[in-house]
Design a protein around this motif. Structure first.
Motif, PDB file in Angstrom:
ATOM      1  N   ILE A 412      -2.598   3.959  -0.035  1.00 11.98           N
ATOM      2  CA  ILE A 412      -1.175   4.009   0.284  1.00 11.98           C
ATOM      3  C   ILE A 412      -0.129   3.602  -0.571  1.00 11.98           C
ATOM      4  O   ILE A 412       0.850   4.332  -0.741  1.00 11.98           O
ATOM      5  CB  ILE A 412      -1.110   3.611   1.807  1.00 11.98           C
ATOM      6  N   ARG A 413      -0.356   2.625  -1.012  1.00  9.31           N
ATOM      7  CA  ARG A 413       0.477   2.030  -1.884  1.00  9.31           C
ATOM      8  C   ARG A 413       0.430   2.722  -3.329  1.00  9.31           C
ATOM      9  O   ARG A 413       1.657   2.837  -3.749  1.00  9.31           O
ATOM     10  CB  ARG A 413       0.093   0.491  -2.396  1.00  9.31           C
ATOM     11  N   GLU A 414      -0.422   3.171  -3.790  1.00 13.36           N
ATOM     12  CA  GLU A 414      -0.587   4.096  -4.901  1.00 13.36           C
ATOM     13  C   GLU A 414       0.282   5.325  -4.791  1.00 13.36           C
ATOM     14  O   GLU A 414       1.038   5.806  -5.507  1.00 13.36           O
ATOM     15  CB  GLU A 414      -1.927   4.446  -5.481  1.00 13.36           C
ATOM     16  N   CYS A 415      -0.163   5.822  -3.675  1.00 11.73           N
ATOM     17  CA  CYS A 415       0.655   7.344  -3.315  1.00 11.73           C
ATOM     18  C   CYS A 415       2.082   7.003  -2.951  1.00 11.73           C
ATOM     19  O   CYS A 415       2.779   7.948  -3.350  1.00 11.73           O
ATOM     20  CB  CYS A 415      -0.064   7.860  -2.064  1.00 11.73           C
ATOM     21  N   GLN A 420       6.702   8.861  -4.823  1.00 12.64           N
ATOM     22  CA  GLN A 420       8.241   8.354  -4.576  1.00 12.64           C
ATOM     23  C   GLN A 420       8.539   8.326  -3.165  1.00 12.64           C
ATOM     24  O   GLN A 420       9.766   8.987  -2.909  1.00 12.64           O
ATOM     25  CB  GLN A 420       9.268   9.119  -5.580  1.00 12.64           C
ATOM     26  N   MET A 421       7.739   7.843  -2.345  1.00  5.53           N
ATOM     27  CA  MET A 421       8.080   7.926  -0.872  1.00  5.53           C
ATOM     28  C   MET A 421       8.001   6.420  -0.481  1.00  5.53           C
ATOM     29  O   MET A 421       7.294   5.494  -1.009  1.00  5.53           O
ATOM     30  CB  MET A 421       7.193   8.777  -0.237  1.00  5.53           C
ATOM     31  N   GLU A 422       8.733   6.001   0.567  1.00  2.00           N
ATOM     32  CA  GLU A 422       8.509   4.703   1.258  1.00  2.00           C
ATOM     33  C   GLU A 422       7.185   4.597   1.831  1.00  2.00           C
ATOM     34  O   GLU A 422       6.698   5.304   2.375  1.00  2.00           O
ATOM     35  CB  GLU A 422       9.554   4.652   2.445  1.00  2.00           C
ATOM     36  N   GLU A 428       2.890   4.955   8.665  1.00  4.04           N
ATOM     37  CA  GLU A 428       3.017   5.291   9.881  1.00  4.04           C
ATOM     38  C   GLU A 428       2.388   6.696  10.040  1.00  4.04           C
ATOM     39  O   GLU A 428       1.695   6.964  11.117  1.00  4.04           O
ATOM     40  CB  GLU A 428       4.604   5.606  10.209  1.00  4.04           C
ATOM     41  N   ALA A 429       2.649   7.478   9.215  1.00  3.56           N
ATOM     42  CA  ALA A 429       1.738   8.879   9.448  1.00  3.56           C
ATOM     43  C   ALA A 429       0.348   8.692   9.131  1.00  3.56           C
ATOM     44  O   ALA A 429      -0.275   9.319   9.987  1.00  3.56           O
ATOM     45  CB  ALA A 429       2.354   9.748   7.943  1.00  3.56           C
TER      46      ALA A 429
END
Length: 735
Positions: A412-415, A420-422, A428-429
């Motif tokens: 999640i952190r890499e993605c 370029q998203m929070e 949450e998704a």
């Protein structure tokens, strides 16, 4: 079936150090040998071999057993196949007993199909090497693909002539039944009833099972030999022995390399596997052009947690296969993807490079699947916001199926950085998708339990119409959630699990009344769990599965461990009516104590072990450890080998003047303590599940059964109370 006398001869001849040394480099440490475990990747030796006990054990991954279990695990063979492997090694003639009519019928069809397939494989190889068309067409094609003769022989490649019924005629002439040719898929019947070969005019690729049996075939059309044939490859249809969703091409030749390398390469076709083997990369399998299935993934997962998927350079079919790779993530595997240069597939690339260069290219270009998928879809989405939203949803879905929370968090952190998203939005998704998947599984489980409940109720009423109101033996479902359990009066609590610690005995429990039953919550479908016919009669409301973490199960396993190791040993002496001392063995003591309280082991294998130990206790030269480790039932022998393995060794620095007290010298103390702990724990568990049984609709609507269960609960209460009162003074032991 192999008779027990032959099994004993094999086990006597097979020296475990000799056998294991063929696969593992061993060095002596004290009375044992150690080496690097062949079943997982390690740098510090943790694989121990005991020649005195005839056992091996990896104290890191836990795998091991006797010499038969080692061969079973290492060569992926069945119990009897492993025995035959050892018999061949030591030149021992196998004597198999005559099968019963039922056993013959059960094995006849499958064995016949395997025999026919083996004959066909040898037939196709003979045509390739000794037929003029086989040499001129088949061998020319294979050598033109760059395959060496040793590789052609290794994979048992063959050829079928362009005659439409040559195999059928040859096979029937050898005495094989036409029905078997049809059932294996080697032939099919035409409208006039005649047989026609399925693989005529093709190069043949046999498909092997894990143990090396030929289970199916693939045939590649050669345009020079056939005309008007549209399908490039023809594969065997599904049969009694072949299910394509469960097989991987090349797994038989790759399994040992996969274990050694702790990685598996996944490709698409037969020639990809063969070319990579020829280049020196043997840890490779193929899905044979079909989408990955859960069964195939689990087969790979048996050997490694790491898989690298190799794609053709042009990228064709990548997007279609992404869905299947999500299944790899769901199984908890570490998935990487390597895209080969444009114009190359694994076959052509292998023919251009040796193993070192091939491996170097993969190591330099492979990326984890999530990053690969993100890059691939980002390039396609461009700046279109709708496509980017769809891309993000697809990536989040892939992340959500990963079972390890830490791995999910890293992805999640890499993605978040790549897209370029929070990070919060992606978290949450992902959590939402995980919750949806959990709800879906919960609903499916509810529907399954409802179906089983209806079946149980129907079975109960059907049985009741015959006038027999006995309990209907059906498998017990999983334990219901804690909030749905009937409150159970407090019982014993135990101090830390040390043999010498004293248990805190339960206080008096108020009697159970019908009003207590009426106050119970709506319940799950719980019916008596009945053991297989081969084990001693035993009826319990505790579920048969999922008890490994329960207190009573751990205590039971410890008792069985003592039974395996010391079953024939004398643990104490009792005085009979004449004042004479009578020796009492561990087996006799455990059996008599359980019978006195009308209790039994919960696990069917444990009950069988105790029953057989009692039956053979007074046989000449009988020792429980030797008997059960060499038991013809592989489940019992594997369990016995695991329980007989020693985890720790004595320190070489202990004082010379200090006497080491072994477990065998403390049997009079250890066995009664373990037995008492087990009794209290299993009675407590049985009381809880007996109460839950009252909520079964089939039972709750029958006053007689309801009263019988309440009576059973009262009996358990009395047993528990007596055990508490008599603890410590039931038997006067004399060491």
């Amino acid at each position: 079936m192999i008779d027990q006398a032959t099994i004993d001869r094999i086990l006597d001849a097979a020296q475990i150090v000799d056998v294991v040394s063929e696969f593992v480099t061993l060095r002596r440490r004290g009375v044992n040998y150690i080496g690097l475990c062949p079943f997982h990747n390690e740098k510090t030796p943790s694989f121990s071999v005991s020649p005195s006990k005839g056992l091996c054990k990896c104290f890191s991954c836990g795998k091991g057993g006797n010499v038969v279990h080692f061969i079973m695990e290492h060569e992926q063979l069945t119990y009897y196949e492993a025995l035959k492997w050892l018999a061949r090694k030591y030149n021992i003639e196998i004597k198999e007993r005559e099968l019963t009519d039922e056993e013959k019928q059960a094995h006849s069809l499958r064995e016949s199909l395997f025999v026919v397939n083996q004959y066909a494989a040898e037939y196709f190889q003979d045509i390739l090497y000794n037929n003029i068309d086989g040499q001129r067409i088949g061998m020319t094609y294979l050598r033109g693909r760059g395959f060496r003769d040793d590789i052609i022989k290794k994979f048992q490649l063959g050829y079928s002539t362009d005659s439409h019924d040559a195999l059928a005629k040859a096979t029937i002439q050898k005495g094989y039944k036409a029905d078997y040719l049809v059932k294996t898929g080697l032939c099919y019947r035409k409208d006039d009833g005649s047989l026609r070969d399925r693989f005529w005019g093709r190069v043949i690729f046999p498909v092997h099972t894990l143990s090396g049996k030929v289970v199916a075939f693939g045939g590649r059309v050669l345009n020079a030999a056939t005309k008007n044939v549209q399908m490039k490859y023809v594969n065997s249809p599904e049969s009694e022995i072949y299910h394509k969703s469960r097989e991987l091409y090349g797994i038989y030749f790759a399994k040992q390399a996969i274990v050694r390398q702790d990685r598996c390469f996944l490709v698409e076709g037969y020639t990809d596997v063969i070319s990579m083997h020829q280049s020196g990369i043997e840890n490779v399998v193929a899905s044979s052009g079909t989408a990955l299935t859960a069964e195939q993934i689990r087969m790979i997962h048996r050997f490694t947690n790491n898989i690298t998927v190799l794609y053709d350079g042009d990228g064709a079919g990548i997007k279609a296969s992404i869905r299947g790779i999500d299944m790899l993530l769901e199984e908890g595997m570490n998935v990487k993807v390597c895209l080969l240069p444009d114009g190359d597939d694994p076959d052509s690339f292998a023919r251009k490079h040796n193993a070192t260069d091939y491996q170097a290219y993969i190591n330099g270009h492979e990326v984890d699947f999530i990053r690969f998928k993100t890059d691939l879809l980002m390039e396609e989405a461009g700046k279109d916001p709708i496509k980017r939203a769809s891309l993000i949803s697809s990536i989040v879905k892939s992340i959500s199926v990963i079972p390890d929370a830490i791995v999910r968090s890293v992805y999640i952190r890499e993605c978040s950085q790549m897209l370029q998203m929070e990070e919060k939005i992606l978290v949450e998704a992902t959590a939402k998708l995980i919750e949806q998947a959990r709800e879906t599984r919960f609903k499916e489980e509810q529907r399954r339990q409802q179906r089983e409940s209806r079946q149980q109720t129907t079975a109960y009423h059907t049985e009741s119409t015959t006038g027999n109101n006995t309990y209907i033996p059906v498998p017990s479902p999983a334990e219901p959630p804690a909030e749905n359990l009937v409150p159970v009066p407090p019982t014993s609590e135990f101090l830390p699990e040390e043999y010498g610690s004293q248990p805190v005995l339960p206080e008096n429990i108020p009697p159970f009344t019908p009003e207590d039953a009426a106050a119970s919550l709506p319940a799950a479908d719980i019916t008596p769990a009945e053991a297989p016919e081969s084990s001693p009669a035993y009826t319990s409301y505790i579920p048969l599965e999922g008890n490994e973490k329960k207190v009573f199960y751990a205590k039971e396993e410890e008792l069985v461990r003592m039974l395996i190791r010391y079953g024939e040993k004398i643990m104490c002496y009792l005085e009979d009516e004449n004042g004479e001392e009578r020796p009492l063995t561990v087996t006799e003591y455990i059996a008599s104590e359980l019978k006195e309280d009308e209790l039994q082991f919960h696990d069917p294998l444990h009950r069988l072990i105790l029953k057989e130990a009692e039956a053979h206790l007074h046989d000449n030269g009988f020792t429980t450890e030797r008997y059960f480790i060499a038991h013809p039932d592989p489940a019992i022998s594997k369990l016995a080998a695991d329980l007989a393995s020693e985890r720790y060794q004595l320190s070489k620095y202990h004082s010379k003047n200090q006497k080491i007290i072994t477990d065998e010298e403390r049997l009079y103390e250890l066995v009664p303590r373990l037995l008492l702990d087990f009794k209290l724990a299993i009675v407590e568990e049985e009381m809880k599940h007996t109460l839950q049984a009252l909520s079964n609709p089939a039972i709750a609507n029958d006053p007689e059964q309801c009263l019988a269960i309440m009576q059973r609960y009262k009996e358990l209460q009395q047993t528990q109370s007596l055990m508490a009162q008599n603890a410590g003074d039931r038997v006067v032991l004399k060491a």
